[in-house]
Design an enzyme around this catalytic site. Structure first.
Site, short mmCIF file in Angstrom:
data_model
loop_
_atom_site.label_atom_id
_atom_site.label_comp_id
_atom_site.label_asym_id
_atom_site.label_seq_id
_atom_site.Cartn_x
_atom_site.Cartn_y
_atom_site.Cartn_z
CE LYS A 45 -4.16 -1.97 1.97
NZ LYS A 45 -5.15 -1.97 3.04
CG ASP A 75 -8.39 -0.09 3.57
OD1 ASP A 75 -9.06 -0.85 2.84
OD2 ASP A 75 -7.15 -0.19 3.70
P1 NDP Z 1 0.73 -3.74 8.57
O1 NDP Z 1 1.76 -4.79 8.36
O2 NDP Z 1 0.87 -2.44 7.87
O3 NDP Z 1 0.63 -3.41 10.14
C1 NDP Z 1 0.56 -4.44 11.07
C2 NDP Z 1 0.30 -3.87 12.45
O4 NDP Z 1 0.15 -4.97 13.37
C3 NDP Z 1 1.43 -2.99 12.99
O5 NDP Z 1 0.87 -1.98 13.78
C4 NDP Z 1 2.23 -4.00 13.84
O6 NDP Z 1 2.98 -3.39 14.86
C5 NDP Z 1 1.10 -4.78 14.44
N1 NDP Z 1 1.49 -6.11 14.94
C6 NDP Z 1 1.91 -7.17 14.21
N2 NDP Z 1 2.13 -8.24 15.02
C7 NDP Z 1 1.85 -7.83 16.30
C8 NDP Z 1 1.88 -8.46 17.57
N3 NDP Z 1 2.24 -9.75 17.69
N4 NDP Z 1 1.50 -7.75 18.64
C9 NDP Z 1 1.10 -6.46 18.52
N5 NDP Z 1 1.07 -5.80 17.33
C10 NDP Z 1 1.44 -6.47 16.23
O7 NDP Z 1 -0.68 -4.44 8.21
P2 NDP Z 1 -2.04 -3.71 7.85
O8 NDP Z 1 -2.20 -2.57 8.77
O9 NDP Z 1 -2.12 -3.46 6.40
O10 NDP Z 1 -3.12 -4.86 8.16
C11 NDP Z 1 -3.47 -5.18 9.49
C12 NDP Z 1 -4.64 -6.16 9.48
O11 NDP Z 1 -5.80 -5.52 8.95
C13 NDP Z 1 -4.39 -7.39 8.63
O12 NDP Z 1 -4.78 -8.56 9.33
C14 NDP Z 1 -5.26 -7.17 7.40
O13 NDP Z 1 -5.75 -8.37 6.84
C15 NDP Z 1 -6.41 -6.34 7.98
N6 NDP Z 1 -7.04 -5.51 6.95
C16 NDP Z 1 -8.36 -5.71 6.66
C17 NDP Z 1 -8.99 -4.96 5.70
C18 NDP Z 1 -10.44 -5.20 5.40
O14 NDP Z 1 -10.94 -4.71 4.37
N7 NDP Z 1 -11.17 -5.90 6.25
C19 NDP Z 1 -8.28 -3.93 4.94
C20 NDP Z 1 -6.91 -3.77 5.34
C21 NDP Z 1 -6.32 -4.56 6.30
P3 NDP Z 1 4.49 -2.87 14.56
O15 NDP Z 1 4.33 -1.52 13.94
O16 NDP Z 1 5.11 -2.85 15.88
O17 NDP Z 1 5.12 -3.88 13.63
#
Ligand code: NDP
Length: 280
Positions: free
Chosen positions: A66, A102
């Site tokens: 993205k 989104d």
């Molecule tokens: P990103 O990779 O951009 O961000 C992931 C986030 O999750 C970061 O804030 C990361 O923290 C955090 N994270 C990952 N693992 C852990 C953990 N074990 N404990 C705490 N925090 C954690 O992903 P996206 O933001 O793009 O997507 C996030 C979710 O949203 C996905 O599951 C995706 O499928 C869903 N989604 C759903 C959509 C829909 O239309 N329903 C649209 C877009 C996304 P850190 O910064 O510290 O790494």
């Protein structure tokens, strides 16, 4: 003439977007094809250039592209600008216009499908990745009273708060201090913890009476958070399936100038897989 569209991501083979857009196209009688294209971060720009050269009219962008998609755009919408991320590309002449649907997709799902009022709610956002950046501006626009952002990597939460530029309503806190933040009427899980097999340890004290909890994920990935929310007494525990369908409808609107009906597609997806029956 058939118009060409696609979703780009990695992994992409389980994407529901080709099904959703195929149904929208049938409903609106639009001659289009919509493919799922897998591209690694290293190959993404080349894959997009090849798609455009072959006549691609528009694309959806998902993990992990993205932000890279944003960088390919000549122009971006206000939503995409605030998100710093693009989930919808629209071909205009020989350039890409970027948008982010989104946030509007989430708000439409909650306010129109679930008939929930977001106004005045104190909101906790868990995570500060691409999805959080997409939905936070739309939640603020929908009238939430306060947004507290907590992220495993605190600097990303601070960056998101800075981008949002509303210091009176938007605050960041450390994950370790979650237990001292009082309760929230809206808790949004935008982390990918469940997807990566991790589990969030969250105190029930975060949940105000009759709170609304939303996981942007759906299916198996959302089960843990939604179970926590229900055990903590939430009135509503909603997964991200409705958001997925609504953000797709918003992309479709931008490409074709017509908004498809979403309820039938949403219900068909819910019925298609027991793991998609996790949300309200
Ligand atoms: P990103 O990779 O951009 O961000 C992931 C986030 O999750 C970061 O804030 C990361 O923290 C955090 N994270 C990952 N693992 C852990 C953990 N074990 N404990 C705490 N925090 C954690 O992903 P996206 O933001 O793009 O997507 C996030 C979710 O949203 C996905 O599951 C995706 O499928 C869903 N989604 C759903 C959509 C829909 O239309 N329903 C649209 C877009 C996304 P850190 O910064 O510290 O790494």
């Amino acid at each position: 003439m058939t118009q060409h569209f696609a979703v780009f991501g990695q992994p992409i083979q389980h994407s529901l977007s080709p099904y959703i857009h195929g149904e929208f196209a049938k409903q609106c009688k639009i001659d289009m094809d919509y493919r799922a294209i897998e591209a690694s971060p290293a190959d993404f720009a080349t894959a997009m250039a090849a798609f455009a050269a072959a006549g691609g009219r528009g694309a959806n962008i998902t993990l992990p592209h993205k932000e890279a998609a944003y960088a390919l755009c000549k122009e971006v919408s206000e939503y995409a600008f605030h998100a710093g991320a693009v989930n919808t590309l629209i071909r205009q002449g020989d350039a890409w216009l970027g948008d982010n649907t989104d946030g509007i997709g989430l708000v439409r799902d909650l306010t129109e499908r679930e008939r929930l009022d977001l106004r005045g709610r104190r909101c906790l956002m868990l995570g500060a990745g691409g999805a959080a950046r997409g939905v936070a501006p739309a939640l603020l626009e929908a009238g939430i009273a306060e947004l507290v952002i907590v992220n495993r990597t605190p600097e990303r939460a601070d960056t998101l708060a800075d981008i949002l530029g509303e210091p009176d309503r938007v605050k960041t806190r450390y994950w370790e201090d979650l237990g001292n933040q009082g309760s929230f009427e809206l808790v949004v899980n935008s982390t990918s913890a469940g997807r990566l097999g991790g589990k969030l340890e969250l105190p029930f004290s975060l949940l105000a009476p009759r709170a609304l909890a939303v996981d942007l994920s759906y299916g198996e990935v959302a089960i843990g958070f939604l179970a926590w929310a229900r055990a903590g007494g939430c009135d509503h525990a909603v997964d991200g399936l409705g958001m997925l369908v609504e953000q797709a409808a918003e992309s479709f609107l931008r490409w074709h100038g017509v908004r498809p009906q979403t309820q039938e597609v949403y219900e068909a997806l819910r019925a298609s897989d027991p793991l998609l029956q996790t949300g309200d």
